[in-house]
Scaffold this motif. Structure first.
Motif, PDB file in Angstrom:
ATOM      1  N   ILE A   1       8.363 -56.260  17.656  1.00 27.82           N
ATOM      2  CA  ILE A   1       8.608 -57.616  17.200  1.00 27.82           C
ATOM      3  C   ILE A   1       9.308 -58.370  18.323  1.00 27.82           C
ATOM      4  O   ILE A   1      10.329 -57.912  18.855  1.00 27.82           O
ATOM      5  CB  ILE A   1       9.469 -57.619  15.927  1.00 27.82           C
ATOM      6  CG1 ILE A   1       8.717 -56.937  14.778  1.00 27.82           C
ATOM      7  CG2 ILE A   1       9.855 -59.042  15.536  1.00 27.82           C
ATOM      8  CD1 ILE A   1       9.560 -56.707  13.541  1.00 27.82           C
ATOM      9  N   PHE A   2       8.753 -59.520  18.684  1.00 27.80           N
ATOM     10  CA  PHE A   2       9.291 -60.342  19.767  1.00 27.80           C
ATOM     11  C   PHE A   2       9.967 -61.564  19.158  1.00 27.80           C
ATOM     12  O   PHE A   2       9.445 -62.180  18.236  1.00 27.80           O
ATOM     13  CB  PHE A   2       8.159 -60.776  20.700  1.00 27.80           C
ATOM     14  CG  PHE A   2       8.620 -61.552  21.908  1.00 27.80           C
ATOM     15  CD1 PHE A   2       9.003 -60.888  23.064  1.00 27.80           C
ATOM     16  CD2 PHE A   2       8.678 -62.933  21.879  1.00 27.80           C
ATOM     17  CE1 PHE A   2       9.444 -61.588  24.179  1.00 27.80           C
ATOM     18  CE2 PHE A   2       9.115 -63.648  22.986  1.00 27.80           C
ATOM     19  CZ  PHE A   2       9.496 -62.975  24.136  1.00 27.80           C
TER      20      PHE A   2
ATOM     21  N   GLY B   1      14.601 -57.816  12.260  1.00 30.69           N
ATOM     22  CA  GLY B   1      15.244 -57.927  13.555  1.00 30.69           C
ATOM     23  C   GLY B   1      14.195 -58.081  14.644  1.00 30.69           C
ATOM     24  O   GLY B   1      13.178 -58.746  14.457  1.00 30.69           O
ATOM     25  N   TRP B   2      14.410 -57.433  15.774  1.00 31.66           N
ATOM     26  CA  TRP B   2      13.427 -57.468  16.860  1.00 31.66           C
ATOM     27  C   TRP B   2      13.598 -56.232  17.714  1.00 31.66           C
ATOM     28  O   TRP B   2      14.627 -55.559  17.696  1.00 31.66           O
ATOM     29  CB  TRP B   2      13.581 -58.741  17.704  1.00 31.66           C
ATOM     30  CG  TRP B   2      14.962 -58.982  18.234  1.00 31.66           C
ATOM     31  CD1 TRP B   2      15.526 -58.483  19.378  1.00 31.66           C
ATOM     32  CD2 TRP B   2      15.983 -59.788  17.606  1.00 31.66           C
ATOM     33  NE1 TRP B   2      16.810 -58.918  19.509  1.00 31.66           N
ATOM     34  CE2 TRP B   2      17.118 -59.727  18.458  1.00 31.66           C
ATOM     35  CE3 TRP B   2      16.033 -60.555  16.451  1.00 31.66           C
ATOM     36  CZ2 TRP B   2      18.301 -60.399  18.152  1.00 31.66           C
ATOM     37  CZ3 TRP B   2      17.208 -61.215  16.149  1.00 31.66           C
ATOM     38  CH2 TRP B   2      18.321 -61.138  17.002  1.00 31.66           C
ATOM     39  N   ALA B   3      12.568 -55.906  18.463  1.00 32.74           N
ATOM     40  CA  ALA B   3      12.609 -54.743  19.343  1.00 32.74           C
ATOM     41  C   ALA B   3      13.497 -55.041  20.550  1.00 32.74           C
ATOM     42  O   ALA B   3      13.689 -56.204  20.927  1.00 32.74           O
ATOM     43  CB  ALA B   3      11.199 -54.402  19.809  1.00 32.74           C
TER      44      ALA B   3
ATOM     45  N   LEU C   1       6.618 -58.227  29.716  1.00 31.98           N
ATOM     46  CA  LEU C   1       5.277 -57.694  29.983  1.00 31.98           C
ATOM     47  C   LEU C   1       5.323 -56.211  30.340  1.00 31.98           C
ATOM     48  O   LEU C   1       4.407 -55.451  30.017  1.00 31.98           O
ATOM     49  CB  LEU C   1       4.615 -58.486  31.107  1.00 31.98           C
ATOM     50  CG  LEU C   1       4.181 -59.909  30.755  1.00 31.98           C
ATOM     51  CD1 LEU C   1       3.676 -60.646  31.994  1.00 31.98           C
ATOM     52  CD2 LEU C   1       3.103 -59.896  29.673  1.00 31.98           C
ATOM     53  N   ASP C   2       6.386 -55.783  31.001  1.00 36.51           N
ATOM     54  CA  ASP C   2       6.495 -54.379  31.416  1.00 36.51           C
ATOM     55  C   ASP C   2       6.869 -53.454  30.267  1.00 36.51           C
ATOM     56  O   ASP C   2       6.514 -52.270  30.281  1.00 36.51           O
ATOM     57  CB  ASP C   2       7.540 -54.227  32.529  1.00 36.51           C
ATOM     58  CG  ASP C   2       7.075 -54.768  33.870  1.00 36.51           C
ATOM     59  OD1 ASP C   2       5.863 -55.062  34.009  1.00 36.51           O
ATOM     60  OD2 ASP C   2       7.913 -54.903  34.778  1.00 36.51           O
ATOM     61  N   ASN C   3       7.583 -53.980  29.270  1.00 37.46           N
ATOM     62  CA  ASN C   3       8.205 -53.085  28.289  1.00 37.46           C
ATOM     63  C   ASN C   3       7.721 -53.213  26.848  1.00 37.46           C
ATOM     64  O   ASN C   3       7.931 -52.304  26.048  1.00 37.46           O
ATOM     65  CB  ASN C   3       9.721 -53.282  28.321  1.00 37.46           C
ATOM     66  CG  ASN C   3      10.334 -52.857  29.644  1.00 37.46           C
ATOM     67  OD1 ASN C   3      10.293 -51.692  30.005  1.00 37.46           O
ATOM     68  ND2 ASN C   3      10.887 -53.809  30.376  1.00 37.46           N
ATOM     69  N   LEU C   4       7.084 -54.319  26.481  1.00 40.30           N
ATOM     70  CA  LEU C   4       6.611 -54.435  25.103  1.00 40.30           C
ATOM     71  C   LEU C   4       5.544 -53.406  24.804  1.00 40.30           C
ATOM     72  O   LEU C   4       4.672 -53.136  25.639  1.00 40.30           O
ATOM     73  CB  LEU C   4       6.065 -55.846  24.847  1.00 40.30           C
ATOM     74  CG  LEU C   4       7.116 -56.942  24.648  1.00 40.30           C
ATOM     75  CD1 LEU C   4       6.481 -58.320  24.679  1.00 40.30           C
ATOM     76  CD2 LEU C   4       7.886 -56.736  23.342  1.00 40.30           C
TER      77      LEU C   4
ATOM     78  N   ILE D   1       1.357 -56.901  18.817  1.00 39.46           N
ATOM     79  CA  ILE D   1       2.680 -57.483  19.023  1.00 39.46           C
ATOM     80  C   ILE D   1       2.888 -58.558  17.960  1.00 39.46           C
ATOM     81  O   ILE D   1       1.968 -59.303  17.624  1.00 39.46           O
ATOM     82  CB  ILE D   1       2.801 -58.110  20.430  1.00 39.46           C
ATOM     83  CG1 ILE D   1       2.529 -57.060  21.509  1.00 39.46           C
ATOM     84  CG2 ILE D   1       4.180 -58.744  20.621  1.00 39.46           C
ATOM     85  CD1 ILE D   1       3.517 -55.913  21.564  1.00 39.46           C
ATOM     86  N   TYR D   2       4.110 -58.640  17.433  1.00 42.11           N
ATOM     87  CA  TYR D   2       4.429 -59.593  16.378  1.00 42.11           C
ATOM     88  C   TYR D   2       5.382 -60.652  16.942  1.00 42.11           C
ATOM     89  O   TYR D   2       6.575 -60.389  17.127  1.00 42.11           O
ATOM     90  CB  TYR D   2       5.052 -58.864  15.184  1.00 42.11           C
ATOM     91  CG  TYR D   2       4.133 -57.809  14.628  1.00 42.11           C
ATOM     92  CD1 TYR D   2       3.245 -58.100  13.597  1.00 42.11           C
ATOM     93  CD2 TYR D   2       4.119 -56.513  15.159  1.00 42.11           C
ATOM     94  CE1 TYR D   2       2.381 -57.136  13.095  1.00 42.11           C
ATOM     95  CE2 TYR D   2       3.245 -55.544  14.672  1.00 42.11           C
ATOM     96  CZ  TYR D   2       2.380 -55.862  13.645  1.00 42.11           C
ATOM     97  OH  TYR D   2       1.517 -54.895  13.166  1.00 42.11           O
TER      98      TYR D   2
END
Length: 267
Positions: free
Chosen positions: A219-220, A185-187, A211-214, A38-39
């Motif tokens: 990118i967060f 951008g971001w996810a 927590l459920d979807n990443l 995860i970024y």
């Protein structure tokens, strides 16, 4: 007959052989332990959460990417003032990555003919006033952050930028590419929700959603403080988010390691 003692060279060779046999196993074990990456990225904001973010990342040994604009802070100064030099120098020393968020937090409004861009700065001498910029002017705005960051830390930015609000266009992207910047951008799952109303999107809901979807490669995005949110996101959610993702087997990295951006970085 007693065996002859080993010479220094022989002992060194034996040690190298042992290391060669052990290191691949350790590397394989580390790779197996990391089920995805995860970024984490942070845009400047009110800076009310700046120290908390830094302390939490350091505690969990997590590297992140920061996108910087010269924004008004809760201390009454600006996020790229000399008063923030020590803060940014410390983040550089910790190995984080840094990109431009436009110096005056400039919003894209629309594309104009000839590659020009209608913009509206949020801060600075022309705050709240719409203007039409050339591609070169947009590049200059991105580079203003780089110049100030060099003055504060002795280090330039990485060749990345994030447009305020994430709003880009054909002309914006072309202008940025002209001066070497790639947009980030971001996810969908990576939207922290820290800009939303806490009465409608409470922190517990936002944490569970993340927590459920990443998933691997996402990118967060969060801010270093939002003026409008009554129940701030970071104090309640940042550490549980990192710990929860680590428990699920995720690792963290800067955008220098992201497969979509790694090749863009200068050797």
């Amino acid at each position: 007959m007693r065996p002859r003692p080993r010479s220094g060279a022989t002992r060194a060779a034996a040690a190298l052989l042992l290391a060669a046999s052990v290191c691949p196993a350790l590397q394989a074990s580390a790779a197996d332990a990391c089920k995805g990456t995860i970024y984490l990225t942070f845009d400047t904001g009110s800076q009310s959460q700046a120290e908390l973010i830094a302390n939490t990342l350091r505690k969990h040994q997590v590297k992140a990417t920061f996108f910087l604009a010269n924004e008004k802070t809760v201390r009454g100064d600006w996020s790229l003032d000399p008063s923030w030099a020590a803060y940014w120098k410390a983040r550089v020393a910790e190995g984080h990555a840094f990109g431009s968020h436009t110096f005056d937090h400039v919003y894209w409004k629309r594309d104009e003919a000839g590659g020009k861009i209608a913009v509206k700065p949020q801060f600075g001498a022309h705050a709240g006033k719409q203007a039409t910029w050339t591609a070169q002017q947009y590049c200059d705005e991105l580079r203003r952050v780089d110049s100030r960051f060099r003055e504060l830390t002795g280090r330039g930015l990485d060749p990345l930028f994030r447009a305020p609000g994430g709003h880009t266009s054909r002309n914006v992207l072309a202008a940025a590419e002209q001066c070497g910047y790639r947009h980030v951008g971001w996810a969908k799952a990576g939207f922290s929700g820290d800009e939303t109303a806490s009465e409608v999107y409470p922190n517990a809901m936002l944490l569970k959603r993340a927590l459920d979807n990443l998933k691997d490669g996402d990118i967060f995005m969060a801010h270093m403080g939002i003026w409008s949110r009554k129940d701030p996101w970071a104090p309640a959610n940042l550490e549980p988010l990192i710990a929860g993702l680590q428990q699920k087997g995720f690792c963290f990295a800067t955008l220098r390691e992201h497969p979509d951006y790694a090749s863009h970085f200068k050797k």
